[in-house]
Design a protein around this motif. Structure first.
Motif, PDB file in Angstrom:
ATOM      1  N   LYS A 116      -4.652  -8.240  -9.695  1.00 49.31           N
ATOM      2  CA  LYS A 116      -5.002  -9.379  -8.843  1.00 49.31           C
ATOM      3  C   LYS A 116      -3.764 -10.062  -8.276  1.00 49.31           C
ATOM      4  CE  LYS A 116      -9.551 -10.293 -10.537  1.00 49.31           C
ATOM      5  NZ  LYS A 116     -10.350 -10.927 -11.519  1.00 49.31           N
ATOM      6  N   ALA A 117      -2.665  -9.969  -8.979  1.00 48.95           N
ATOM      7  CA  ALA A 117      -1.458 -10.654  -8.489  1.00 48.95           C
ATOM      8  C   ALA A 117      -0.867  -9.935  -7.290  1.00 48.95           C
ATOM      9  CB  ALA A 117      -0.435 -10.749  -9.616  1.00 48.95           C
ATOM     10  N   THR A 118      -0.821  -8.588  -7.367  1.00 46.69           N
ATOM     11  CA  THR A 118      -0.163  -7.845  -6.290  1.00 46.69           C
ATOM     12  C   THR A 118      -1.149  -7.281  -5.280  1.00 46.69           C
ATOM     13  OG1 THR A 118      -0.280  -5.803  -7.544  1.00 46.69           O
ATOM     14  CG2 THR A 118       1.702  -7.146  -7.840  1.00 46.69           C
ATOM     15  N   GLY A 119      -2.431  -7.170  -5.658  1.00 44.96           N
ATOM     16  CA  GLY A 119      -3.397  -6.573  -4.732  1.00 44.96           C
ATOM     17  C   GLY A 119      -3.326  -5.064  -4.705  1.00 44.96           C
ATOM     18  N   GLN A 150       4.577  -0.815   0.241  1.00 50.94           N
ATOM     19  CA  GLN A 150       5.362   0.416   0.200  1.00 50.94           C
ATOM     20  C   GLN A 150       5.640   0.850   1.629  1.00 50.94           C
ATOM     21  OE1 GLN A 150       2.416   2.663  -2.174  1.00 50.94           O
ATOM     22  NE2 GLN A 150       4.164   3.447  -3.253  1.00 50.94           N
ATOM     23  N   MET A 151       6.829   1.406   1.828  1.00 51.68           N
ATOM     24  CA  MET A 151       7.115   1.945   3.164  1.00 51.68           C
ATOM     25  C   MET A 151       6.402   3.283   3.288  1.00 51.68           C
ATOM     26  SD  MET A 151      10.717   0.364   3.978  1.00 51.68           S
ATOM     27  CE  MET A 151      11.484   1.666   4.691  1.00 51.68           C
ATOM     28  N   GLU A 177       4.680   7.719   0.413  1.00 49.02           N
ATOM     29  CA  GLU A 177       5.722   6.694   0.405  1.00 49.02           C
ATOM     30  C   GLU A 177       7.000   7.290   0.951  1.00 49.02           C
ATOM     31  OE1 GLU A 177       6.886   5.139  -3.380  1.00 49.02           O
ATOM     32  OE2 GLU A 177       7.749   3.347  -2.478  1.00 49.02           O
ATOM     33  N   PHE A 228      10.994 -15.653   5.453  1.00 50.17           N
ATOM     34  CA  PHE A 228       9.601 -15.319   5.154  1.00 50.17           C
ATOM     35  C   PHE A 228       8.749 -15.284   6.425  1.00 50.17           C
ATOM     36  CE2 PHE A 228       9.323 -14.665   0.791  1.00 50.17           C
ATOM     37  CZ  PHE A 228      10.141 -15.549   0.115  1.00 50.17           C
ATOM     38  N   ILE A 229       8.989 -16.170   7.343  1.00 53.64           N
ATOM     39  CA  ILE A 229       8.201 -16.174   8.574  1.00 53.64           C
ATOM     40  C   ILE A 229       8.443 -14.893   9.358  1.00 53.64           C
ATOM     41  CG2 ILE A 229       7.985 -17.280  10.854  1.00 53.64           C
ATOM     42  CD1 ILE A 229       8.406 -19.953   9.452  1.00 53.64           C
ATOM     43  N   PRO A 259      -0.574   6.777 -14.980  1.00 55.25           N
ATOM     44  CA  PRO A 259      -0.340   8.145 -14.509  1.00 55.25           C
ATOM     45  C   PRO A 259      -1.112   9.198 -15.292  1.00 55.25           C
ATOM     46  CG  PRO A 259       1.601   7.269 -15.621  1.00 55.25           C
ATOM     47  CD  PRO A 259       0.634   6.153 -15.517  1.00 55.25           C
ATOM     48  N   VAL A 285      -1.498   3.070  -3.907  1.00 51.97           N
ATOM     49  CA  VAL A 285      -0.214   3.601  -4.349  1.00 51.97           C
ATOM     50  C   VAL A 285      -0.125   5.058  -3.921  1.00 51.97           C
ATOM     51  CG1 VAL A 285       1.278   4.005  -6.324  1.00 51.97           C
ATOM     52  CG2 VAL A 285      -0.252   2.044  -6.310  1.00 51.97           C
ATOM     53  N   PHE A 286       0.927   5.364  -3.174  1.00 54.11           N
ATOM     54  CA  PHE A 286       1.080   6.723  -2.659  1.00 54.11           C
ATOM     55  C   PHE A 286       2.019   7.534  -3.531  1.00 54.11           C
ATOM     56  CE2 PHE A 286      -1.235   5.863   0.991  1.00 54.11           C
ATOM     57  CZ  PHE A 286      -0.785   4.720   1.627  1.00 54.11           C
ATOM     58  N   VAL A 291      -5.275  -0.956   6.748  1.00 57.65           N
ATOM     59  CA  VAL A 291      -4.340  -0.428   5.754  1.00 57.65           C
ATOM     60  C   VAL A 291      -4.539  -1.168   4.436  1.00 57.65           C
ATOM     61  CG1 VAL A 291      -2.571   0.524   7.248  1.00 57.65           C
ATOM     62  CG2 VAL A 291      -2.557  -1.885   6.795  1.00 57.65           C
TER      63      VAL A 291
END
Lengths: 182, 162
Positions: A82-85, B55-56, A171, A33-34, A91, A48-49, A44
């Motif tokens: 809120k969990a993932t930001g 995302q990459m 992406e 993780f570090i 769609p 979502v791309f 940035v």
């Protein structure tokens, strides 16, 4: 005598286990993780791309580490998980752009003059630091559901500021299917 | 010297059973690693809860119009115009119209196949101009760009906004 000692310990109910492998595993996970985590960068923001199946892009890039570009984020009005930001993606619902963000500075959708000024100033700043042969780019990071009409003021401001080159962020995933003959 | 009358000639004390008395082993210093494990678990928990995977990202290169508000000149000999037209409720989909030959492409794949043919005829330096119309979603604009880059055109841009 030795057997007697052993029997006495079992009778007393002493149970112990070796925690060294557990400590090793935890150290490995922490090191992972570090090494993989990075501090959040205002340049940035999460969005979502589009992920083109057959993409034309080269290697994935970390936009915020590249010195020859100005990153513009088109922030959408859709709610954020809120969990993932990251934005919640439905769609079937097209999104509306809310603001343009360059770093921590935010601009309204019709603030073309302010955008033009910022583009000009940042471009002059960045071009001074470029090496010979390097080009300046404007990078547009935009949620895939935002309508084009909301992004168009960016192009007007960029044209007014004399910026010619642009990159669009998408992406970059491994090609899932290869079309025949391509 | 103890008062045990049973001693060897060397002076070593002899236990009643006849075995020599051993010296007690030196004290062992074993640190308590439970607090270490606690701290490690706290750190791990922090990283697990705060990590978000991104995302990459990649770049699709293009060019911006040279100036806003200028009239577009008529089509040059080798220019390729791609119009992206929204379709469906809430502009959920789109079609791509290529001005040359009035071709209409329903999918990214057919757009790519047609652009490949134009690239073979006109060369890589022929300009490709993309004109999104209406409230088309950004996704379809990016797709048009992506397919033009895949078809190996070098000069791709938007039509100047008026």
């Amino acid at each position: 005598m030795k057997n007697k000692i052993l029997q006495n310990n079992v009778a007393a109910g002493e149970v112990s286990f070796n925690v060294i492998p557990l400590v090793d595993c935890i150290f490995l996970m922490i090191i992972f993780f570090i090494l993989t985590s990075q501090m959040a960068d205002p340049n940035v923001s999460g969005m979502v791309f589009l992920s083109p199946i057959e993409n034309s892009m080269g290697k994935p890039v970390l936009q915020e580490t590249m010195k020859n570009r100005l990153i513009v984020n088109v922030i959408s009005d859709e709610p954020v998980n809120k969990a993932t930001g990251l934005p919640v993606t439905d769609p079937n619902k097209s999104g509306q752009a809310q603001t343009f963000a360059i770093g921590t500075a935010k601009f309204g959708l019709q603030d073309i003059d302010a955008l033009t000024r910022v583009f000009r100033d940042k471009r002059a700043e960045i071009v001074k630091t470029l090496k010979p042969g390097e080009e300046f780019f404007l990078v547009i990071r935009c949620d895939w559901r935002v309508r084009y009409d909301d992004v168009r003021p960016l192009f007007e401001a960029a044209a007014n500021a004399g910026i010619a080159k642009m990159n669009i962020s998408a992406e970059n995933i491994v090609k899932a299917n290869k079309a025949e003959g391509s | 010297m103890s008062n045990n009358p049973k001693t060897k000639a060397t002076g070593e004390e002899v236990m009643p059973e006849g075995r020599p008395r051993k010296e007690p082993p030196p004290p062992r210093y074993a640190p308590n690693i439970i607090p270490l494990i606690d701290v490690l678990f706290m750190l791990l928990l922090y990283f697990l809860l705060s990590t978000r995977f991104r995302q990459m990202e990649g770049d699709i290169p293009g060019s911006l119009p040279a100036s806003a508000g200028t009239e577009t000149t008529g089509p040059l000999e080798k220019e390729v115009y791609i119009k992206v037209i929204p379709r469906g409720e809430d502009n959920i989909s789109a079609v791509y119209e290529i001005s040359r030959g009035n071709l209409q492409c329903e999918s990214a794949f057919s757009l790519f196949e047609n652009l490949k043919k134009f690239q073979k005829d006109f060369g890589q330096e022929a300009p490709v101009l993309i004109e999104p119309t209406g409230g088309v979603r950004w996704k379809y604009v990016v797709t048009a760009f992506n397919e033009a880059v895949r078809a190996k055109f070098n000069n791709i841009g938007f039509i100047a906004p008026t």
